[in-house]
Design a protein around this motif. Structure first.
Motif, PDB file in Angstrom:
ATOM      1  N   MET A   1     -35.443  60.884  31.178  1.00  0.00           N
ATOM      2  CA  MET A   1     -35.219  62.073  30.346  1.00  0.00           C
ATOM      3  C   MET A   1     -36.124  63.206  30.813  1.00  0.00           C
ATOM      4  O   MET A   1     -37.299  63.007  31.121  1.00  0.00           O
ATOM      5  CB  MET A   1     -35.526  61.741  28.880  1.00  0.00           C
ATOM      6  N   LEU A   2     -35.583  64.414  30.831  1.00  0.00           N
ATOM      7  CA  LEU A   2     -36.337  65.580  31.275  1.00  0.00           C
ATOM      8  C   LEU A   2     -36.602  66.555  30.128  1.00  0.00           C
ATOM      9  O   LEU A   2     -36.902  67.711  30.356  1.00  0.00           O
ATOM     10  CB  LEU A   2     -35.551  66.303  32.378  1.00  0.00           C
ATOM     11  N   THR A   3     -36.470  66.088  28.891  1.00  0.00           N
ATOM     12  CA  THR A   3     -36.624  66.970  27.738  1.00  0.00           C
ATOM     13  C   THR A   3     -38.050  67.511  27.650  1.00  0.00           C
ATOM     14  O   THR A   3     -38.993  66.947  28.207  1.00  0.00           O
ATOM     15  CB  THR A   3     -36.281  66.225  26.437  1.00  0.00           C
ATOM     16  N   PHE A   4     -38.204  68.600  26.898  1.00  0.00           N
ATOM     17  CA  PHE A   4     -39.490  69.272  26.737  1.00  0.00           C
ATOM     18  C   PHE A   4     -39.968  69.109  25.298  1.00  0.00           C
ATOM     19  O   PHE A   4     -39.159  69.061  24.363  1.00  0.00           O
ATOM     20  CB  PHE A   4     -39.353  70.749  27.085  1.00  0.00           C
ATOM     21  N   ASP A   5     -41.291  69.035  25.127  1.00  0.00           N
ATOM     22  CA  ASP A   5     -41.803  68.854  23.768  1.00  0.00           C
ATOM     23  C   ASP A   5     -41.856  70.182  23.025  1.00  0.00           C
ATOM     24  O   ASP A   5     -41.694  71.262  23.603  1.00  0.00           O
ATOM     25  CB  ASP A   5     -43.184  68.170  23.778  1.00  0.00           C
ATOM     26  N   LEU A   6     -42.095  70.090  21.736  1.00  0.00           N
ATOM     27  CA  LEU A   6     -42.030  71.254  20.853  1.00  0.00           C
ATOM     28  C   LEU A   6     -43.058  72.312  21.216  1.00  0.00           C
ATOM     29  O   LEU A   6     -42.803  73.512  21.068  1.00  0.00           O
ATOM     30  CB  LEU A   6     -42.208  70.815  19.398  1.00  0.00           C
ATOM     31  N   THR A   7     -44.238  71.890  21.689  1.00  0.00           N
ATOM     32  CA  THR A   7     -45.265  72.874  22.049  1.00  0.00           C
ATOM     33  C   THR A   7     -44.811  73.746  23.215  1.00  0.00           C
ATOM     34  O   THR A   7     -45.116  74.939  23.256  1.00  0.00           O
ATOM     35  CB  THR A   7     -46.577  72.157  22.420  1.00  0.00           C
ATOM     36  N   GLN A   8     -44.076  73.169  24.144  1.00  0.00           N
ATOM     37  CA  GLN A   8     -43.556  73.947  25.266  1.00  0.00           C
ATOM     38  C   GLN A   8     -42.441  74.907  24.836  1.00  0.00           C
ATOM     39  O   GLN A   8     -42.318  76.006  25.362  1.00  0.00           O
ATOM     40  CB  GLN A   8     -43.013  73.015  26.363  1.00  0.00           C
ATOM     41  N   LEU A   9     -41.654  74.463  23.865  1.00  0.00           N
ATOM     42  CA  LEU A   9     -40.494  75.246  23.446  1.00  0.00           C
ATOM     43  C   LEU A   9     -40.793  76.224  22.320  1.00  0.00           C
ATOM     44  O   LEU A   9     -39.944  77.055  21.983  1.00  0.00           O
ATOM     45  CB  LEU A   9     -39.371  74.300  22.992  1.00  0.00           C
ATOM     46  N   SER A  10     -41.971  76.134  21.722  1.00  0.00           N
ATOM     47  CA  SER A  10     -42.259  76.920  20.518  1.00  0.00           C
ATOM     48  C   SER A  10     -42.142  78.425  20.744  1.00  0.00           C
ATOM     49  O   SER A  10     -41.535  79.137  19.927  1.00  0.00           O
ATOM     50  CB  SER A  10     -43.651  76.581  19.983  1.00  0.00           C
ATOM     51  N   LEU A  11     -42.690  78.938  21.843  1.00  0.00           N
ATOM     52  CA  LEU A  11     -42.655  80.382  22.086  1.00  0.00           C
ATOM     53  C   LEU A  11     -41.229  80.889  22.321  1.00  0.00           C
ATOM     54  O   LEU A  11     -40.805  81.862  21.669  1.00  0.00           O
ATOM     55  CB  LEU A  11     -43.562  80.748  23.256  1.00  0.00           C
ATOM     56  N   PRO A  12     -40.446  80.276  23.232  1.00  0.00           N
ATOM     57  CA  PRO A  12     -39.063  80.755  23.378  1.00  0.00           C
ATOM     58  C   PRO A  12     -38.239  80.577  22.110  1.00  0.00           C
ATOM     59  O   PRO A  12     -37.409  81.429  21.789  1.00  0.00           O
ATOM     60  CB  PRO A  12     -38.507  79.917  24.534  1.00  0.00           C
ATOM     61  N   VAL A  13     -38.466  79.491  21.368  1.00  0.00           N
ATOM     62  CA  VAL A  13     -37.715  79.259  20.127  1.00  0.00           C
ATOM     63  C   VAL A  13     -38.000  80.359  19.114  1.00  0.00           C
ATOM     64  O   VAL A  13     -37.084  80.940  18.517  1.00  0.00           O
ATOM     65  CB  VAL A  13     -38.068  77.874  19.544  1.00  0.00           C
ATOM     66  N   LEU A  14     -39.271  80.683  18.925  1.00  0.00           N
ATOM     67  CA  LEU A  14     -39.636  81.735  17.972  1.00  0.00           C
ATOM     68  C   LEU A  14     -39.133  83.101  18.434  1.00  0.00           C
ATOM     69  O   LEU A  14     -38.720  83.937  17.618  1.00  0.00           O
ATOM     70  CB  LEU A  14     -41.155  81.755  17.777  1.00  0.00           C
ATOM     71  N   THR A  15     -39.171  83.335  19.734  1.00  0.00           N
ATOM     72  CA  THR A  15     -38.683  84.614  20.275  1.00  0.00           C
ATOM     73  C   THR A  15     -37.186  84.759  20.066  1.00  0.00           C
ATOM     74  O   THR A  15     -36.704  85.820  19.626  1.00  0.00           O
ATOM     75  CB  THR A  15     -39.012  84.723  21.772  1.00  0.00           C
ATOM     76  N   ILE A  16     -36.431  83.701  20.382  1.00  0.00           N
ATOM     77  CA  ILE A  16     -34.979  83.740  20.183  1.00  0.00           C
ATOM     78  C   ILE A  16     -34.648  83.927  18.708  1.00  0.00           C
ATOM     79  O   ILE A  16     -33.772  84.730  18.345  1.00  0.00           O
ATOM     80  CB  ILE A  16     -34.322  82.456  20.727  1.00  0.00           C
ATOM     81  N   LEU A  17     -35.358  83.224  17.841  1.00  0.00           N
ATOM     82  CA  LEU A  17     -35.119  83.339  16.399  1.00  0.00           C
ATOM     83  C   LEU A  17     -35.376  84.763  15.917  1.00  0.00           C
ATOM     84  O   LEU A  17     -34.530  85.381  15.261  1.00  0.00           O
ATOM     85  CB  LEU A  17     -36.016  82.353  15.641  1.00  0.00           C
ATOM     86  N   GLY A  18     -36.542  85.301  16.251  1.00  0.00           N
ATOM     87  CA  GLY A  18     -36.915  86.637  15.780  1.00  0.00           C
ATOM     88  C   GLY A  18     -36.006  87.722  16.340  1.00  0.00           C
ATOM     89  O   GLY A  18     -35.554  88.609  15.595  1.00  0.00           O
ATOM     90  N   MET A  19     -35.720  87.662  17.633  1.00  0.00           N
ATOM     91  CA  MET A  19     -34.897  88.693  18.261  1.00  0.00           C
ATOM     92  C   MET A  19     -33.451  88.633  17.769  1.00  0.00           C
ATOM     93  O   MET A  19     -32.809  89.673  17.563  1.00  0.00           O
ATOM     94  CB  MET A  19     -34.943  88.551  19.782  1.00  0.00           C
ATOM     95  N   THR A  20     -32.935  87.421  17.583  1.00  0.00           N
ATOM     96  CA  THR A  20     -31.559  87.292  17.100  1.00  0.00           C
ATOM     97  C   THR A  20     -31.425  87.849  15.687  1.00  0.00           C
ATOM     98  O   THR A  20     -30.474  88.575  15.379  1.00  0.00           O
ATOM     99  CB  THR A  20     -31.102  85.823  17.129  1.00  0.00           C
ATOM    100  N   ILE A  21     -32.370  87.525  14.824  1.00  0.00           N
ATOM    101  CA  ILE A  21     -32.338  88.048  13.456  1.00  0.00           C
ATOM    102  C   ILE A  21     -32.422  89.572  13.467  1.00  0.00           C
ATOM    103  O   ILE A  21     -31.654  90.259  12.782  1.00  0.00           O
ATOM    104  CB  ILE A  21     -33.487  87.453  12.616  1.00  0.00           C
ATOM    105  N   ALA A  22     -33.345  90.118  14.257  1.00  0.00           N
ATOM    106  CA  ALA A  22     -33.551  91.571  14.288  1.00  0.00           C
ATOM    107  C   ALA A  22     -32.320  92.303  14.827  1.00  0.00           C
ATOM    108  O   ALA A  22     -31.849  93.283  14.228  1.00  0.00           O
ATOM    109  CB  ALA A  22     -34.775  91.898  15.131  1.00  0.00           C
TER     110      ALA A  22
END
Length: 391
Positions: A1-22
């Motif tokens: 498996m090549l999945t990434f943990d939450l700490t690695q994904l946290s910044l892009p996830v928060l950015t996508i969430l915030g930008m999409t909402i805005a």
């Protein structure tokens, strides 16, 4: 498996969430829907790279871009010192597509090193595509404010755009954005706002020469034909001269030797246009794809189902008979014809750059069917009888 943990994904996830909402709130003015859109876009990205990513839906190009970007990152290459590292950049890119290697570099700087980083940037690009595309439809195709909002949502969650932008590290979403920017520049150009059009078009055209070099050439050729057929009066002649200069400049930049080589390649890979057209428009066959393309099964099925709507939308745009609608149709015809005769580039990947055009045709056709259905219902004998009783 090549999945990434939450700490690695946290910044892009928060950015996508915030930008999409805005961005969604800016376009729809609906806080509830904006939150839902943000959660959906973010969840698709987070679930895929946090749970399901194993390298199945990847291609050789993806990893080449990734490795090249990591090498340039180690050498601290960027736009500010690009000139000093041109040899290294061209070496990493093999002489082509060098802009996407730099795109990977900046994605790593923003979100960290990993396959997910440039994909996160591609997801963010879809917000720009949906915004520019909806505004363009309002200006040039007569969309009302409410239809513009709906088309924004349609683009934001268009199955094909969603699939390609959320799964693989490819330049196709960036090229799609370039198409939308150039279509917007054409609108400004035709309306006489030549300065604004050039501000948008010049950096986009320059970047496309290092992403997909023939795009500016086909754009300028389509615009040249559209204005040529409608030329009349000093204003039209001036536009015609401007576009002719753009077309000539594209030829000079590419160089006649490179252009001749491209023509020879098309002749070498030439296929029957009738066969090629069907293959280009309908590939891949839903649920009959290679394993690496299986992520397109649902979007391909919907693409097939929406073909009648796309045909209806094409007819609607043809009937508008404006200079822009003609330019749009010539633009679409130029790209479809090229891929119909060039057998090597008839896969679904090269159709991604036209996803805005397909989405527009599908949406307009669907809108017309809905409006015609409502009109027929209002004019039906049963409806008329009900109205008499109510009176």
């Amino acid at each position: 498996m090549l999945t990434f943990d939450l700490t690695q994904l946290s910044l892009p996830v928060l950015t996508i969430l915030g930008m999409t909402i805005a961005v969604t709130f800016h376009m729809t003015r609906s806080p509830v829907f904006s939150l839902i859109a943000g959660i959906v876009k973010t969840s698709l990205f987070a679930l895929y790279f946090g749970i399901f990513f194993d390298g199945t839906f990847t291609f050789l190009d993806d990893w080449t871009y990734l490795d090249g970007g990591q090498e340039l990152l180690k050498q601290r290459v960027g736009l500010s010192n690009l000139y000093d590292h041109l040899e290294l950049v061209f070496s990493a890119g093999g002489g082509g597509h060098i802009l996407y290697y730099l795109y990977n570099v900046y994605a790593f700087r923003l979100f960290g090193e990993g396959y997910f980083a440039p994909v996160a940037c591609n997801v963010l690009l879809t917000l720009v595509i949906a915004t520019l595309g909806a505004r363009l439809a309002e200006k040039e195709f007569g969309f009302s404010r409410n239809w513009k909002k709906l088309f924004f949502v349609f683009l934001l969650f268009h199955p094909d755009i969603l699939a390609w932008s959320n799964v693989m590290n490819g330049k196709d979403t960036l090229v799609l954005l370039s198409h939308v920017i150039l279509l917007t520049a054409v609108s400004l150009f035709i309306r006489g706002q030549i300065g604004k059009a050039l501000i948008l078009a010049f950096p986009t055209v320059l970047s496309l020469f290092f992403l997909r070099f023939y795009v500016p050439l086909l754009f300028s050729a389509a615009l040249l034909v559209a204005i040529g057929f409608r030329a009349g009066g000093y204003g039209r002649i001036w536009l015609l001269l401007c576009v002719a200069s753009l077309f000539g400049g594209s030829l000079v930049f590419l160089g006649m030797a490179n252009l001749a080589q491209a023509v020879d390649l098309v002749q070498e890979k030439f296929v029957n246009p009738a066969y090629g057209l069907v293959r280009f428009l309908f590939t891949p066959i839903p649920f009959n794809t290679e394993e690496a393309y299986a992520f397109l099964d649902i979007s391909a099925a919907l693409h097939w189902l929406m073909m009648p709507c796309a045909g209806y939308g094409l007819l609607y745009i043809y009937r508008r008979r404006t200079l822009y609608s003609r330019a749009f149709l010539y633009y679409l015809a130029a790209f479809v014809f090229l891929y119909a005769v060039f057998g090597e580039l008839q896969g679904p990947r090269h159709r991604v750059q036209l996803d805005y055009a397909w989405a527009l045709l599908q949406f307009i056709g669907l809108r017309q069917l809905i409006q015609n259905g409502i009109a027929r219902k209002d004019q039906s004998p049963i409806s008329g009888k009900e109205q008499v009783v109510n009176v």
